[in-house]
Motif scaffolding. Structure first.
Motif, PDB file in Angstrom:
ATOM      1  N   LYS A  94     126.684 110.717 -28.861  1.00 35.05           N
ATOM      2  CA  LYS A  94     125.785 109.995 -27.976  1.00 35.05           C
ATOM      3  C   LYS A  94     125.023 110.955 -27.075  1.00 35.05           C
ATOM      4  O   LYS A  94     123.805 110.786 -26.844  1.00 35.05           O
ATOM      5  N   LYS A  95     125.766 111.961 -26.569  1.00 29.18           N
ATOM      6  CA  LYS A  95     125.121 112.942 -25.700  1.00 29.18           C
ATOM      7  C   LYS A  95     124.055 113.706 -26.465  1.00 29.18           C
ATOM      8  O   LYS A  95     122.937 113.914 -25.968  1.00 29.18           O
ATOM      9  N   ALA A  96     124.452 114.117 -27.721  1.00 28.16           N
ATOM     10  CA  ALA A  96     123.471 114.843 -28.527  1.00 28.16           C
ATOM     11  C   ALA A  96     122.289 113.945 -28.857  1.00 28.16           C
ATOM     12  O   ALA A  96     121.122 114.388 -28.807  1.00 28.16           O
ATOM     13  N   ALA A  97     122.620 112.639 -29.192  1.00 31.21           N
ATOM     14  CA  ALA A  97     121.530 111.708 -29.485  1.00 31.21           C
ATOM     15  C   ALA A  97     120.657 111.496 -28.252  1.00 31.21           C
ATOM     16  O   ALA A  97     119.414 111.450 -28.345  1.00 31.21           O
ATOM     17  N   ALA A  98     121.354 111.368 -27.079  1.00 25.61           N
ATOM     18  CA  ALA A  98     120.593 111.188 -25.840  1.00 25.61           C
ATOM     19  C   ALA A  98     119.748 112.420 -25.546  1.00 25.61           C
ATOM     20  O   ALA A  98     118.565 112.310 -25.153  1.00 25.61           O
ATOM     21  N   GLU A  99     120.389 113.596 -25.753  1.00 25.10           N
ATOM     22  CA  GLU A  99     119.632 114.823 -25.521  1.00 25.10           C
ATOM     23  C   GLU A  99     118.476 114.934 -26.505  1.00 25.10           C
ATOM     24  O   GLU A  99     117.358 115.324 -26.126  1.00 25.10           O
ATOM     25  N   ALA A 100     118.800 114.587 -27.796  1.00 24.10           N
ATOM     26  CA  ALA A 100     117.729 114.638 -28.792  1.00 24.10           C
ATOM     27  C   ALA A 100     116.638 113.629 -28.456  1.00 24.10           C
ATOM     28  O   ALA A 100     115.432 113.940 -28.562  1.00 24.10           O
ATOM     29  N   LYS A 146     111.618 112.462 -26.383  1.00 23.86           N
ATOM     30  CA  LYS A 146     110.746 111.820 -25.403  1.00 23.86           C
ATOM     31  C   LYS A 146     109.984 112.864 -24.603  1.00 23.86           C
ATOM     32  O   LYS A 146     108.772 112.702 -24.333  1.00 23.86           O
ATOM     33  N   MET A 147     110.738 113.935 -24.219  1.00 24.17           N
ATOM     34  CA  MET A 147     110.068 114.999 -23.470  1.00 24.17           C
ATOM     35  C   MET A 147     109.015 115.666 -24.337  1.00 24.17           C
ATOM     36  O   MET A 147     107.908 115.988 -23.858  1.00 24.17           O
ATOM     37  N   ALA A 148     109.430 115.878 -25.640  1.00 20.71           N
ATOM     38  CA  ALA A 148     108.452 116.490 -26.534  1.00 20.71           C
ATOM     39  C   ALA A 148     107.252 115.569 -26.713  1.00 20.71           C
ATOM     40  O   ALA A 148     106.088 116.032 -26.719  1.00 20.71           O
ATOM     41  N   GLU A 149     107.561 114.253 -26.871  1.00 24.21           N
ATOM     42  CA  GLU A 149     106.472 113.292 -27.007  1.00 24.21           C
ATOM     43  C   GLU A 149     105.628 113.249 -25.742  1.00 24.21           C
ATOM     44  O   GLU A 149     104.374 113.221 -25.801  1.00 24.21           O
ATOM     45  N   ALA A 150     106.345 113.264 -24.591  1.00 23.52           N
ATOM     46  CA  ALA A 150     105.611 113.281 -23.328  1.00 23.52           C
ATOM     47  C   ALA A 150     104.796 114.555 -23.199  1.00 23.52           C
ATOM     48  O   ALA A 150     103.620 114.532 -22.769  1.00 23.52           O
ATOM     49  N   GLN A 151     105.484 115.677 -23.627  1.00 23.34           N
ATOM     50  CA  GLN A 151     104.763 116.943 -23.577  1.00 23.34           C
ATOM     51  C   GLN A 151     103.571 116.916 -24.523  1.00 23.34           C
ATOM     52  O   GLN A 151     102.478 117.389 -24.175  1.00 23.34           O
ATOM     53  N   ARG A 152     103.841 116.349 -25.729  1.00 24.57           N
ATOM     54  CA  ARG A 152     102.735 116.265 -26.695  1.00 24.57           C
ATOM     55  C   ARG A 152     101.603 115.391 -26.145  1.00 24.57           C
ATOM     56  O   ARG A 152     100.431 115.740 -26.246  1.00 24.57           O
ATOM     57  N   GLN A 153     102.062 114.230 -25.563  1.00 25.70           N
ATOM     58  CA  GLN A 153     101.043 113.342 -24.983  1.00 25.70           C
ATOM     59  C   GLN A 153     100.323 114.024 -23.831  1.00 25.70           C
ATOM     60  O   GLN A 153      99.089 113.923 -23.694  1.00 25.70           O
ATOM     61  N   MET A 154     101.116 114.754 -23.000  1.00 27.60           N
ATOM     62  CA  MET A 154     100.494 115.479 -21.890  1.00 27.60           C
ATOM     63  C   MET A 154      99.550 116.536 -22.422  1.00 27.60           C
ATOM     64  O   MET A 154      98.425 116.711 -21.900  1.00 27.60           O
TER      65      MET A 154
END
Length: 291
Positions: A166-172, A177-185
């Motif tokens: 779960k932690k790995a899934a949450a981290e992933a 999400k961060m990558a998507e946010a970063q990509r979106q940003m």
């Protein structure tokens, strides 16, 4: 025994006495003719004969008595034998009864011993069975505890793995999400940058057009200039717009035309400011075209 045979013994004694007397009378010498004086003694002899008859009678009586006593003794002996036989039979029955009682007692004792042995064997077997059950129960309890411990360890490991998953899934997911946010940003930034670049390009073009227009206003057309002639000019300026240096980077082929453009740039100082301060550049390059 002496009391039982006393009458018979006395009869024998009397019998012996009588026989002895008869023997004496029979062996006595025959009487000799006696003188007259001796006849006087005949009477005692007759008396002795009478005594012998009495003796015979007594002997006969004694014999009869002895016979009677013998018969009584024989009857008593027979009675004693019968009593002894009955006593032997009673004793035999008692002995048989005692033997039977002893046999029964021994049999009962044997049965009790066998029963006791069987009871002890059953008790030992039961104790062994209970001990085996106790041992089996203890082993089962140990196995249960070990299995529960193993199950707890497996459950703890599963939970840890689940938590790690779960932690790995949450981290992933967070990374995604961060990558998507970063990509979106970045996309937004790129879009904004592109838009800004487009806007800046428009502003730059406007800025360069303003500079070129002002240079054209200060340009004196030489006689050699023809419409459509172009040259590329690199201008170095200060933030105030004052021209520091002018250089033709790509000439028109006409030195007079090129020189006239350089003079016009110097006359246009200070150059027009950019639409936004961010577009200011120390060096500005543009193409000057004769109209």
């Amino acid at each position: 025994m002496s009391g039982r045979f006393a009458p018979y013994g006395w009869s024998l004694v009397l019998h012996a006495v009588v026989v002895a007397l008869l023997g004496v009378s029979l062996h006595a010498p025959a009487p000799r003719p006696q003188p007259a004086a001796a006849q006087a003694e005949a009477e005692p002899i007759q008396a002795r004969a009478v005594d012998e008859a009495q003796v015979q009678a007594e002997v006969q009586r004694l014999r009869d008595e002895a016979r009677r006593q013998q018969q009584q003794e024989e009857a008593r002996r027979q009675q004693l034998r019968d009593e002894a036989q009955r006593a032997r039979e009673v004793r035999q029955r008692e002995e048989q009864r005692a033997a039977e009682v002893k046999r029964r007692a021994e049999e009962e004792q044997r049965q009790r011993a066998a029963a006791e042995q069987e009871r002890k064997a059953k008790e030992a077997a039961e104790q062994k069975r209970l001990a085996d059950l106790q041992k089996a129960a203890e082993e089962a309890e140990k196995k249960r505890i070990a299995e529960e411990k193993k199950a707890r360890e497996l459950e703890a490991r599963r939970k840890q793995e689940e938590e790690a998953r779960k932690k790995a899934a949450a981290e992933a997911d967070l990374k995604a999400k961060m990558a998507e946010a970063q990509r979106q940003m970045e996309a937004e930034a790129q879009k904004r940058a592109q838009e800004r670049a487009r806007q800046n390009a428009t502003l730059v073009q406007q800025y360069i057009a303003d500079i070129r227009n002002k240079v054209e206003r200060n340009w004196l057309r030489p006689a050699t200039a023809r419409p459509g002639m172009t040259c590329t000019v690199l201008v170095q300026q200060l933030p105030t717009g004052d021209v520091v240096n002018v250089r033709i980077t790509r000439g028109s082929g006409d030195a007079v035309f090129d020189r006239s453009v350089e003079i016009a740039v110097h006359k246009a100082t200070p150059l027009p400011p950019p639409p936004v301060p961010e577009l200011w550049e120390r060096e500005i390059e543009f193409i000057f075209e004769a109209r």
